[in-house]
Scaffold this motif. Structure first.
Motif, mmCIF file in Angstrom:
data_model
loop_
_atom_site.group_PDB
_atom_site.id
_atom_site.type_symbol
_atom_site.label_atom_id
_atom_site.label_comp_id
_atom_site.label_asym_id
_atom_site.label_seq_id
_atom_site.Cartn_x
_atom_site.Cartn_y
_atom_site.Cartn_z
ATOM 1 N N LEU A 108 57.567 4.282 5.263
ATOM 2 C CA LEU A 108 56.354 3.924 6.006
ATOM 3 C C LEU A 108 56.222 2.412 6.137
ATOM 4 C CD1 LEU A 108 53.615 4.711 7.268
ATOM 5 C CD2 LEU A 108 52.664 4.549 4.985
ATOM 6 N N VAL A 109 56.330 1.710 5.028
ATOM 7 C CA VAL A 109 56.198 0.255 5.033
ATOM 8 C C VAL A 109 57.292 -0.368 5.894
ATOM 9 C CG1 VAL A 109 56.340 -1.803 3.586
ATOM 10 C CG2 VAL A 109 55.022 0.172 2.816
ATOM 11 N N LEU A 110 58.509 0.118 5.750
ATOM 12 C CA LEU A 110 59.627 -0.408 6.524
ATOM 13 C C LEU A 110 59.444 -0.160 8.016
ATOM 14 C CD1 LEU A 110 62.325 -1.796 5.953
ATOM 15 C CD2 LEU A 110 63.387 0.444 5.971
ATOM 16 N N ALA A 111 59.056 1.052 8.377
ATOM 17 C CA ALA A 111 58.883 1.400 9.790
ATOM 18 C C ALA A 111 57.793 0.550 10.440
ATOM 19 C CB ALA A 111 58.549 2.883 9.933
ATOM 20 N N PHE A 112 56.644 0.435 9.794
ATOM 21 C CA PHE A 112 55.566 -0.355 10.382
ATOM 22 C C PHE A 112 55.909 -1.841 10.385
ATOM 23 C CE2 PHE A 112 52.784 3.359 9.986
ATOM 24 C CZ PHE A 112 52.179 3.284 11.222
ATOM 25 N N GLY A 113 56.582 -2.309 9.359
ATOM 26 C CA GLY A 113 57.001 -3.713 9.332
ATOM 27 C C GLY A 113 57.927 -4.046 10.485
ATOM 28 N N ALA A 117 56.965 -6.408 13.658
ATOM 29 C CA ALA A 117 57.798 -7.580 13.878
ATOM 30 C C ALA A 117 58.372 -7.580 15.289
ATOM 31 C CB ALA A 117 58.922 -7.610 12.845
ATOM 32 N N ARG A 118 58.778 -6.420 15.766
ATOM 33 C CA ARG A 118 59.312 -6.309 17.115
ATOM 34 C C ARG A 118 58.231 -6.588 18.161
ATOM 35 N NH1 ARG A 118 61.049 -0.737 19.394
ATOM 36 N NH2 ARG A 118 58.876 -0.858 19.952
#
Length: 121
Positions: A108-113, A117-118
């Motif tokens: 979750l944290v990785l996906a939203f980060g 960022a994109r």
């Protein structure tokens, strides 16, 4: 005093509201289902008062605490991704809590980060 106009909001204001709702959920102020319901309402909000109402029972941060978002053009194809990302995020949060697997929290944290960022580029 005259009545203040209710201004329309755009994708950036809706995204900010959902980001701040996520902050409140992370702090334990919102349950997952409350977060999901408020994100759905934020995604469909047309006016600033609709976004502000989502934070009536929450302390700062609120969308009204931030400076107005400058206008920028967004390709039509990207604006539909907002609802999809909100739903996927809510599903991952739900799975992380119900299944109690730390890998879902990391995802979750990785996906939203990565997504945020994109979007900032």
């Amino acid at each position: 005093m005259g009545k203040q106009r209710d201004l329309r909001v755009g994708d950036q204001e809706r995204e900010l509201a959902m980001e701040l709702l996520g902050t409140h959920m992370s702090a334990g102020r919102l349950e997952v289902d409350e977060y999901d319901q408020r994100c759905v309402r934020a995604a469909s909000a047309r006016y600033a008062s609709e976004l502000d109402a989502l934070f009536d029972d929450l302390p700062s941060p609120r969308p009204s605490d931030r400076a107005p978002v400058p206008v920028r053009s967004v390709p039509a194809s990207r604006s539909g991704n907002l609802v999809l990302v909100a739903c996927v995020g809510a599903m991952l949060v739900f799975l992380a809590i119900v299944v109690k697997q730390p890998v879902f929290v990391v995802l979750l944290v990785l996906a939203f980060g990565l997504w945020f960022a994109r979007r900032r580029r």
